[in-house]
Design a protein around this motif. Structure first.
Motif, PDB file in Angstrom:
ATOM      1  N   LEU A   1      35.439  42.969  35.013  1.00 32.69           N
ATOM      2  CA  LEU A   1      35.653  44.394  35.198  1.00 32.69           C
ATOM      3  C   LEU A   1      35.368  44.807  36.638  1.00 32.69           C
ATOM      4  O   LEU A   1      34.340  44.436  37.196  1.00 32.69           O
ATOM      5  CB  LEU A   1      34.752  45.176  34.244  1.00 32.69           C
ATOM      6  CG  LEU A   1      34.787  46.696  34.339  1.00 32.69           C
ATOM      7  CD1 LEU A   1      36.138  47.232  33.877  1.00 32.69           C
ATOM      8  CD2 LEU A   1      33.654  47.295  33.489  1.00 32.69           C
ATOM      9  N   SER A   2      36.282  45.575  37.213  1.00 33.07           N
ATOM     10  CA  SER A   2      36.226  46.155  38.566  1.00 33.07           C
ATOM     11  C   SER A   2      36.380  45.124  39.670  1.00 33.07           C
ATOM     12  O   SER A   2      36.295  45.458  40.848  1.00 33.07           O
ATOM     13  CB  SER A   2      34.932  46.968  38.784  1.00 33.07           C
ATOM     14  OG  SER A   2      33.842  46.152  39.156  1.00 33.07           O
ATOM     15  N   SER A   3      36.654  43.871  39.325  1.00 35.70           N
ATOM     16  CA  SER A   3      36.847  42.836  40.330  1.00 35.70           C
ATOM     17  C   SER A   3      38.337  42.644  40.589  1.00 35.70           C
ATOM     18  O   SER A   3      39.179  43.378  40.068  1.00 35.70           O
ATOM     19  CB  SER A   3      36.189  41.538  39.874  1.00 35.70           C
ATOM     20  OG  SER A   3      36.148  40.597  40.911  1.00 35.70           O
ATOM     21  N   SER A   4      38.673  41.652  41.394  1.00 37.82           N
ATOM     22  CA  SER A   4      40.073  41.326  41.689  1.00 37.82           C
ATOM     23  C   SER A   4      40.109  40.034  42.482  1.00 37.82           C
ATOM     24  O   SER A   4      39.072  39.510  42.904  1.00 37.82           O
ATOM     25  CB  SER A   4      40.751  42.445  42.491  1.00 37.82           C
ATOM     26  OG  SER A   4      40.254  42.483  43.809  1.00 37.82           O
ATOM     27  N   ARG A   5      41.302  39.557  42.748  1.00 37.26           N
ATOM     28  CA  ARG A   5      41.451  38.351  43.576  1.00 37.26           C
ATOM     29  C   ARG A   5      40.968  38.600  45.002  1.00 37.26           C
ATOM     30  O   ARG A   5      40.536  37.682  45.693  1.00 37.26           O
ATOM     31  CB  ARG A   5      42.919  37.932  43.625  1.00 37.26           C
ATOM     32  CG  ARG A   5      43.523  37.549  42.279  1.00 37.26           C
ATOM     33  CD  ARG A   5      45.031  37.418  42.360  1.00 37.26           C
ATOM     34  NE  ARG A   5      45.618  38.648  42.822  1.00 37.26           N
ATOM     35  CZ  ARG A   5      46.483  38.744  43.827  1.00 37.26           C
ATOM     36  NH1 ARG A   5      46.873  37.663  44.472  1.00 37.26           N
ATOM     37  NH2 ARG A   5      46.971  39.916  44.186  1.00 37.26           N
TER      38      ARG A   5
ATOM     39  N   PRO B   1      34.151  48.403  43.896  1.00 34.59           N
ATOM     40  CA  PRO B   1      35.089  48.202  42.782  1.00 34.59           C
ATOM     41  C   PRO B   1      36.527  48.163  43.267  1.00 34.59           C
ATOM     42  O   PRO B   1      36.917  48.920  44.154  1.00 34.59           O
ATOM     43  CB  PRO B   1      34.835  49.405  41.878  1.00 34.59           C
ATOM     44  CG  PRO B   1      34.188  50.427  42.744  1.00 34.59           C
ATOM     45  CD  PRO B   1      33.403  49.659  43.757  1.00 34.59           C
ATOM     46  N   SER B   2      37.289  47.268  42.680  1.00 34.95           N
ATOM     47  CA  SER B   2      38.688  47.094  43.067  1.00 34.95           C
ATOM     48  C   SER B   2      39.588  47.851  42.092  1.00 34.95           C
ATOM     49  O   SER B   2      40.518  47.301  41.509  1.00 34.95           O
ATOM     50  CB  SER B   2      39.045  45.607  43.100  1.00 34.95           C
ATOM     51  OG  SER B   2      40.234  45.382  43.815  1.00 34.95           O
ATOM     52  N   ILE B   3      39.261  49.139  41.907  1.00 38.66           N
ATOM     53  CA  ILE B   3      39.998  50.024  41.009  1.00 38.66           C
ATOM     54  C   ILE B   3      40.170  51.359  41.718  1.00 38.66           C
ATOM     55  O   ILE B   3      39.215  51.861  42.316  1.00 38.66           O
ATOM     56  CB  ILE B   3      39.232  50.271  39.688  1.00 38.66           C
ATOM     57  CG1 ILE B   3      38.907  48.948  38.976  1.00 38.66           C
ATOM     58  CG2 ILE B   3      40.028  51.181  38.756  1.00 38.66           C
ATOM     59  CD1 ILE B   3      37.981  49.120  37.782  1.00 38.66           C
TER      60      ILE B   3
ATOM     61  N   GLY C   1      45.589  47.513  36.454  1.00 39.48           N
ATOM     62  CA  GLY C   1      44.745  48.561  37.004  1.00 39.48           C
ATOM     63  C   GLY C   1      43.742  48.085  38.027  1.00 39.48           C
ATOM     64  O   GLY C   1      43.017  48.896  38.617  1.00 39.48           O
ATOM     65  N   HIS C   2      43.665  46.790  38.275  1.00 39.72           N
ATOM     66  CA  HIS C   2      42.723  46.213  39.221  1.00 39.72           C
ATOM     67  C   HIS C   2      43.471  45.618  40.412  1.00 39.72           C
ATOM     68  O   HIS C   2      44.596  45.125  40.265  1.00 39.72           O
ATOM     69  CB  HIS C   2      41.902  45.097  38.571  1.00 39.72           C
ATOM     70  CG  HIS C   2      40.956  45.548  37.520  1.00 39.72           C
ATOM     71  ND1 HIS C   2      41.369  46.059  36.299  1.00 39.72           N
ATOM     72  CD2 HIS C   2      39.593  45.558  37.485  1.00 39.72           C
ATOM     73  CE1 HIS C   2      40.296  46.349  35.572  1.00 39.72           C
ATOM     74  NE2 HIS C   2      39.218  46.067  36.261  1.00 39.72           N
ATOM     75  N   GLY C   3      42.818  45.636  41.570  1.00 38.93           N
ATOM     76  CA  GLY C   3      43.390  44.988  42.734  1.00 38.93           C
ATOM     77  C   GLY C   3      44.780  45.483  43.052  1.00 38.93           C
ATOM     78  O   GLY C   3      45.023  46.687  43.164  1.00 38.93           O
ATOM     79  N   GLU C   4      45.724  44.561  43.136  1.00 36.01           N
ATOM     80  CA  GLU C   4      47.101  44.902  43.485  1.00 36.01           C
ATOM     81  C   GLU C   4      48.003  45.059  42.259  1.00 36.01           C
ATOM     82  O   GLU C   4      49.206  45.262  42.409  1.00 36.01           O
ATOM     83  CB  GLU C   4      47.671  43.836  44.424  1.00 36.01           C
ATOM     84  CG  GLU C   4      46.939  43.775  45.766  1.00 36.01           C
ATOM     85  CD  GLU C   4      47.484  42.692  46.673  1.00 36.01           C
ATOM     86  OE1 GLU C   4      47.989  41.663  46.158  1.00 36.01           O
ATOM     87  OE2 GLU C   4      47.411  42.862  47.901  1.00 36.01           O
ATOM     88  N   SER C   5      47.427  44.963  41.059  1.00 38.64           N
ATOM     89  CA  SER C   5      48.206  45.200  39.843  1.00 38.64           C
ATOM     90  C   SER C   5      48.239  46.689  39.534  1.00 38.64           C
ATOM     91  O   SER C   5      47.269  47.405  39.782  1.00 38.64           O
ATOM     92  CB  SER C   5      47.607  44.439  38.657  1.00 38.64           C
ATOM     93  OG  SER C   5      47.740  43.041  38.822  1.00 38.64           O
ATOM     94  N   THR C   6      49.336  47.143  38.982  1.00 42.05           N
ATOM     95  CA  THR C   6      49.471  48.554  38.651  1.00 42.05           C
ATOM     96  C   THR C   6      48.935  48.822  37.243  1.00 42.05           C
ATOM     97  O   THR C   6      48.663  47.898  36.474  1.00 42.05           O
ATOM     98  CB  THR C   6      50.936  48.995  38.732  1.00 42.05           C
ATOM     99  OG1 THR C   6      51.701  48.277  37.744  1.00 42.05           O
ATOM    100  CG2 THR C   6      51.522  48.707  40.111  1.00 42.05           C
ATOM    101  N   GLY C   7      48.789  50.097  36.920  1.00 43.76           N
ATOM    102  CA  GLY C   7      48.318  50.462  35.604  1.00 43.76           C
ATOM    103  C   GLY C   7      48.603  51.916  35.307  1.00 43.76           C
ATOM    104  O   GLY C   7      48.938  52.699  36.207  1.00 43.76           O
ATOM    105  N   ARG C   8      48.466  52.289  34.044  1.00 44.26           N
ATOM    106  CA  ARG C   8      48.681  53.668  33.604  1.00 44.26           C
ATOM    107  C   ARG C   8      47.341  54.319  33.278  1.00 44.26           C
ATOM    108  O   ARG C   8      46.379  53.621  32.924  1.00 44.26           O
ATOM    109  CB  ARG C   8      49.563  53.700  32.359  1.00 44.26           C
ATOM    110  CG  ARG C   8      50.880  52.960  32.490  1.00 44.26           C
ATOM    111  CD  ARG C   8      51.723  53.131  31.232  1.00 44.26           C
ATOM    112  NE  ARG C   8      51.055  52.625  30.027  1.00 44.26           N
ATOM    113  CZ  ARG C   8      51.571  52.663  28.806  1.00 44.26           C
ATOM    114  NH1 ARG C   8      52.774  53.200  28.639  1.00 44.26           N
ATOM    115  NH2 ARG C   8      50.915  52.184  27.767  1.00 44.26           N
TER     116      ARG C   8
END
Length: 268
Positions: A36-40, A186-188, A68-75
């Motif tokens: 949670l809240s991390s990323s690459r 956080p990566s969010i 929803g994290h890092g460079e991924s999108t989310g709603r």
């Protein structure tokens, strides 16, 4: 400390989200799901997640940013971030990138929950599993779930910057306190933060009796002294999963062996 070679950056479009992922190395694939809240991007900012030994052992490491994290999108929909739903993203990554054969996989904290749900949904897609810092679960989940809902409310009403400011002096778990580098931010993004925290609050590990059906070779790695990732969860998983082994790290220096431990286990 060695680091993963410069990976190849790619994107997997799933319609409601576009998952950013990368690949490094060659050989049989190993997929990694972060916490949670991390990323690459932010995991390499501190020293506890060095998976270069896996690449050095002749494996292809595939890492992706959870929705929803890092460079991924989310709603802005909290149910998108419940672990059982995130399992579908992991399976989509496997189907796109890893080929038809069973794939070894690693998951940390939220990624651990994601991986367990994915393995229960499609057990034939997985070979060996590495479960890293299993989070609070079952009876120990209630208090953290309440805290995550409270965090979501604060960020929604006062903003992410305010929340980070008022919590900046909260001491980290002992293993992080020993690290020479601070925990990364956080990566969010702020827009999604409350929804992701509510998704975490609504999540739990799978039912213990159902977990007994997972017969995959499994390595469980956890550290001591972290109430967000209690040793009790790891010990319970060790009892439930019939083909598992557990290693508990007492301090920071021992956690630094995890990359080599995972590589050796996946090479068995």
């Amino acid at each position: 400390m060695n680091r993963i070679p410069e990976p190849k950056q790619q994107t997997l479009d799933l319609g409601e989200t576009a998952l950013a992922y990368d690949e490094a190395g060659q050989g049989r694939p190993v997929v990694y799901a972060h916490g949670l809240s991390s990323s690459r991007v932010n995991e390499p900012m501190y020293t506890l997640n060095d998976w270069s030994p896996i690449v050095a052992s002749g494996r292809r490491l595939i890492r992706y940013d959870a929705r929803g994290h890092g460079e991924s999108t989310g709603r802005p929909v909290f149910t998108d971030y419940i672990w059982s739903h995130l399992a579908g993203d992991l399976l989509a990554v496997l189907d796109r990138v890893a080929g038809p054969d069973p794939v070894d996989a690693m998951g940390a904290s939220m990624g651990c929950g994601t991986l367990l749900y994915a393995a229960l949904e499609r057990p034939e897609r997985f070979g060996s599993l590495v479960l890293l810092i299993p989070p609070t679960a079952w009876d120990t989940r209630v208090q953290l779930a309440e805290a995550n809902r409270a965090i979501a409310d604060v960020v929604e009403s006062r903003g992410l910057e305010f929340f980070l400011e008022v919590t900046k002096d909260v001491p980290p778990p002992p293993v992080h306190a020993e690290s020479p580098t601070p925990l990364p931010p956080p990566s969010i993004c702020e827009r999604l933060y409350p929804h992701i925290m509510r998704g975490s609050a609504a999540s739990d590990l799978p039912d213990p009796e159902i977990l007994r059906t997972l017969t995959h070779p499994t390595l469980i790695l956890t550290w001591a002294g972290d109430p967000g990732h209690p040793v009790s969860t790891a010990e319970t998983l060790r009892k439930l999963l019939p083909n598992s082994r557990l290693h508990i790290s007492p301090d920071y220096s021992d956690v630094l062996t995890w990359g080599k431990r995972a590589a050796a286990f996946l090479g068995d």
